[in-house]
Enzyme design. Structure first.
Site, PDB file in Angstrom:
ATOM      1  N   GLY A  12       0.797  -1.234   0.000  1.00 53.87           N
ATOM      2  CA  GLY A  12       0.000   0.000   0.000  1.00 53.87           C
ATOM      3  C   GLY A  12       0.825   1.278   0.000  1.00 53.87           C
ATOM      4  O   GLY A  12       0.361   2.322   0.452  1.00 53.87           O
ATOM      5  N   SER A  13       2.044   1.224  -0.553  1.00 55.83           N
ATOM      6  CA  SER A  13       2.830   2.465  -0.565  1.00 55.83           C
ATOM      7  C   SER A  13       2.229   3.479  -1.537  1.00 55.83           C
ATOM      8  O   SER A  13       2.303   4.692  -1.297  1.00 55.83           O
ATOM      9  CB  SER A  13       4.307   2.180  -0.889  1.00 55.83           C
ATOM     10  OG  SER A  13       4.476   1.827  -2.232  1.00 55.83           O
ATOM     11  N   ASN A  14       1.610   3.000  -2.616  1.00 58.19           N
ATOM     12  CA  ASN A  14       0.916   3.940  -3.519  1.00 58.19           C
ATOM     13  C   ASN A  14      -0.294   4.545  -2.820  1.00 58.19           C
ATOM     14  O   ASN A  14      -0.563   5.744  -2.958  1.00 58.19           O
ATOM     15  CB  ASN A  14       0.496   3.250  -4.820  1.00 58.19           C
ATOM     16  CG  ASN A  14       1.626   3.219  -5.834  1.00 58.19           C
ATOM     17  OD1 ASN A  14       1.957   4.244  -6.419  1.00 58.19           O
ATOM     18  ND2 ASN A  14       2.248   2.061  -6.011  1.00 58.19           N
ATOM     19  N   LYS A  91      -6.160  -9.011  -7.712  1.00 59.02           N
ATOM     20  CA  LYS A  91      -7.331  -9.767  -8.149  1.00 59.02           C
ATOM     21  C   LYS A  91      -7.931  -9.109  -9.385  1.00 59.02           C
ATOM     22  O   LYS A  91      -7.882  -7.879  -9.508  1.00 59.02           O
ATOM     23  CB  LYS A  91      -8.402  -9.721  -7.054  1.00 59.02           C
ATOM     24  CG  LYS A  91      -8.188 -10.725  -5.972  1.00 59.02           C
ATOM     25  CD  LYS A  91      -9.005 -11.950  -6.290  1.00 59.02           C
ATOM     26  CE  LYS A  91      -8.748 -13.029  -5.260  1.00 59.02           C
ATOM     27  NZ  LYS A  91      -9.206 -14.324  -5.712  1.00 59.02           N
ATOM     28  N   LEU A  92      -8.551  -9.912 -10.251  1.00 62.70           N
ATOM     29  CA  LEU A  92      -9.272  -9.322 -11.380  1.00 62.70           C
ATOM     30  C   LEU A  92     -10.607  -8.782 -10.877  1.00 62.70           C
ATOM     31  O   LEU A  92     -11.251  -9.392 -10.037  1.00 62.70           O
ATOM     32  CB  LEU A  92      -9.549 -10.385 -12.433  1.00 62.70           C
ATOM     33  CG  LEU A  92      -8.393 -10.769 -13.355  1.00 62.70           C
ATOM     34  CD1 LEU A  92      -8.848 -11.834 -14.333  1.00 62.70           C
ATOM     35  CD2 LEU A  92      -7.866  -9.561 -14.107  1.00 62.70           C
ATOM     36  N   ASN A 107      -5.284   2.316 -13.036  1.00 62.43           N
ATOM     37  CA  ASN A 107      -4.317   1.388 -12.450  1.00 62.43           C
ATOM     38  C   ASN A 107      -2.927   1.980 -12.609  1.00 62.43           C
ATOM     39  O   ASN A 107      -2.684   2.794 -13.501  1.00 62.43           O
ATOM     40  CB  ASN A 107      -4.396   0.034 -13.164  1.00 62.43           C
ATOM     41  CG  ASN A 107      -3.508  -1.022 -12.518  1.00 62.43           C
ATOM     42  OD1 ASN A 107      -3.307  -1.027 -11.289  1.00 62.43           O
ATOM     43  ND2 ASN A 107      -2.958  -1.913 -13.328  1.00 62.43           N
ATOM     44  N   HIS A 109       1.082   0.819 -13.116  1.00 61.94           N
ATOM     45  CA  HIS A 109       1.883  -0.345 -13.511  1.00 61.94           C
ATOM     46  C   HIS A 109       3.368   0.047 -13.489  1.00 61.94           C
ATOM     47  O   HIS A 109       3.726   1.128 -13.960  1.00 61.94           O
ATOM     48  CB  HIS A 109       1.462  -0.795 -14.917  1.00 61.94           C
ATOM     49  CG  HIS A 109       2.135  -2.063 -15.343  1.00 61.94           C
ATOM     50  ND1 HIS A 109       1.733  -3.298 -14.880  1.00 61.94           N
ATOM     51  CD2 HIS A 109       3.192  -2.288 -16.151  1.00 61.94           C
ATOM     52  CE1 HIS A 109       2.516  -4.224 -15.398  1.00 61.94           C
ATOM     53  NE2 HIS A 109       3.409  -3.640 -16.182  1.00 61.94           N
ATOM     54  N   SER A 141       3.601   3.708 -15.293  1.00 58.92           N
ATOM     55  CA  SER A 141       2.487   4.109 -16.168  1.00 58.92           C
ATOM     56  C   SER A 141       1.183   4.103 -15.391  1.00 58.92           C
ATOM     57  O   SER A 141       0.877   3.138 -14.696  1.00 58.92           O
ATOM     58  CB  SER A 141       2.320   3.110 -17.329  1.00 58.92           C
ATOM     59  OG  SER A 141       3.500   2.945 -18.056  1.00 58.92           O
ATOM     60  N   ASP A 150      -4.051  -4.720 -18.721  1.00 58.28           N
ATOM     61  CA  ASP A 150      -2.970  -3.746 -18.960  1.00 58.28           C
ATOM     62  C   ASP A 150      -3.061  -3.072 -20.324  1.00 58.28           C
ATOM     63  O   ASP A 150      -2.124  -2.410 -20.755  1.00 58.28           O
ATOM     64  CB  ASP A 150      -1.602  -4.427 -18.816  1.00 58.28           C
ATOM     65  CG  ASP A 150      -1.306  -4.808 -17.379  1.00 58.28           C
ATOM     66  OD1 ASP A 150      -2.023  -4.334 -16.498  1.00 58.28           O
ATOM     67  OD2 ASP A 150      -0.363  -5.573 -17.151  1.00 58.28           O
ATOM     68  N   GLU A 179       6.274   6.059  -9.311  1.00 57.91           N
ATOM     69  CA  GLU A 179       4.846   5.760  -9.150  1.00 57.91           C
ATOM     70  C   GLU A 179       4.223   6.720  -8.137  1.00 57.91           C
ATOM     71  O   GLU A 179       3.128   7.247  -8.354  1.00 57.91           O
ATOM     72  CB  GLU A 179       4.645   4.325  -8.648  1.00 57.91           C
ATOM     73  CG  GLU A 179       5.074   3.269  -9.634  1.00 57.91           C
ATOM     74  CD  GLU A 179       4.819   1.857  -9.109  1.00 57.91           C
ATOM     75  OE1 GLU A 179       3.800   1.649  -8.430  1.00 57.91           O
ATOM     76  OE2 GLU A 179       5.643   0.972  -9.387  1.00 57.91           O
TER      77      GLU A 179
HETATM   78  C1  GRF Z   1       3.357  -1.207  -7.563  1.00 60.34           C
HETATM   79  O1  GRF Z   1       4.613  -1.471  -8.106  1.00 60.34           O
HETATM   80  C2  GRF Z   1       2.328  -1.056  -8.649  1.00 60.34           C
HETATM   81  O2  GRF Z   1       2.840  -0.521  -9.830  1.00 60.34           O
HETATM   82  C3  GRF Z   1       1.878  -2.460  -8.897  1.00 60.34           C
HETATM   83  O3  GRF Z   1       1.877  -3.052  -7.619  1.00 60.34           O
HETATM   84  C4  GRF Z   1       2.807  -2.395  -6.772  1.00 60.34           C
HETATM   85  C5  GRF Z   1       2.077  -1.971  -5.543  1.00 60.34           C
HETATM   86  O4  GRF Z   1       2.933  -1.464  -4.559  1.00 60.34           O
HETATM   87  N1  GRF Z   1       0.617  -2.496  -9.593  1.00 60.34           N
HETATM   88  P1  GRF Z   1       2.315  -0.808  -3.250  1.00 60.34           P
HETATM   89  O5  GRF Z   1       1.412  -1.848  -2.591  1.00 60.34           O
HETATM   90  O6  GRF Z   1       1.569   0.413  -3.639  1.00 60.34           O
HETATM   91  O7  GRF Z   1       3.495  -0.504  -2.369  1.00 60.34           O
END
Ligand code: GRF
Length: 198
Positions: A12-14, A91-92, A107, A109, A141, A150, A179
Site C-alpha cells: 500500500g505504498s501507492n 485480483k481481477l 491502475n 503499472h 504508467s 494492462d 509511481e
Molecule cells: C506497484 O509497483 C504497482 O505498480 C503495482 O503493484 C505495486 C504496488 O505497490 N501495480 P504498493 O502496494 O503500492 O506498495
C-alpha cells in the site's frame, strides 16, 4: 469533494502517497474506503491509521461470483464513488463492475506500457524482464482499466533510467518512487477533467 476508492493487496505504498497528497492539500479528493482481498495487507492498516474505512473483501466471503460483483457495485454506489483506483491489487475485477465504471477505473503499472504488461508481468517479474531485455529505461504508467487489463490507454508515464549493475530490486525501488509521484498527479488531472480516462 470527489470520492475515490482504493483497491490494494499488498504494502500500500501507492495508497500512502495518495493519502499524503490529500492530507497535504495537493489532491482534492476524499477516500471513501480502501478495499483489500487480503485481510492482513499493510494497505488496510494504513487506511485505519488515517481513519479511512478499511474493507476486507474476498471471494471467500462471497463465493457466488454474481453476489460478489453485485456487492462490490452496491458498495460503490452507496458510497458515491467517482473514481476507482487500483494500487497493487492482485485480483481481477468482475467484468460487470469494469463495465459499470467504464472510464472511471485507473491502475498503476511499474513499467512503460505497452511494454512489459500483461500475463505474468507483476511485481519483481516486471523488473527482471526489463533488465533481461537490456532496456536503457523503464518507468511507471498510469492507465485506464478496460476489460483487457494492462491494455487500457496510458494516461501518464514517468521514465527512470536502468543503470548498469541494477538488480531487479534496485530498479523496483527507483520505479516505485516515480509511481508515488505520478499516481496522485494523474488522479488529480482525471478528477479535474483535464484528462479523460477513456
Ligand atoms: C506497484 O509497483 C504497482 O505498480 C503495482 O503493484 C505495486 C504496488 O505497490 N501495480 P504498493 O502496494 O503500492 O506498495
Amino acid at each position: 469533494m470527489k470520492k475515490i476508492s482504493v483497491f490494494a493487496s499488498g504494502s500500500g505504498s501507492n495508497l500512502q502517497s495518495i493519502i499524503d497528497q490529500i492530507e497535504q492539500g495537493h489532491l482534492a479528493a476524499e477516500i471513501a474506503f480502501v478495499l483489500s482481498n487480503n485481510s492482513s495487507s499493510r494497505a488496510l492498516e494504513r487506511a485505519r491509521t488515517h481513519k479511512i474505512r478499511a474493507i476486507h473483501f474476498s471471494t471467500k466471503q462471497y463465493p457466488d461470483p454474481a453476489i460478489y460483483a453485485d456487492t462490490l457495485l452496491q458498495l460503490h454506489r452507496e458510497s458515491g464513488v467517482d473514481l476507482v483506483l487500483l494500487a497493487g491489487y492482485m485480483k481481477l475485477l468482475p467484468i460487470s463492475f469494469v463495465r459499470a465504471y467504464r472510464g472511471r477505473i485507473l491502475n498503476i503499472h511499474p513499467a512503460l506500457l505497452p511494454k512489459f504488461g500483461g500475463q505474468g508481468m507483476y511485481g519483481i517479474h516486471v523488473h527482471e524482464a526489463v533488465i533481461r531485455a537490456g532496456e536503457k529505461e523503464s518507468g511507471a504508467s498510469v492507465h485506464a482499466v478496460t476489460e483487457n487489463y494492462d491494455e487500457g490507454p496510458v494516461l501518464l508515464q514517468e521514465k527512470v533510467p536502468v543503470l548498469p549493475g541494477d538488480t531487479p530490486e534496485i530498479l523496483a525501488k527507483r520505479v516505485l518512487e516515480a509511481e508515488h509521484r505520478i499516481y496522485p498527479r494523474a488522479i488529480g488531472l482525471v478528477l479535474e477533467g483535464k484528462i479523460k480516462a477513456l
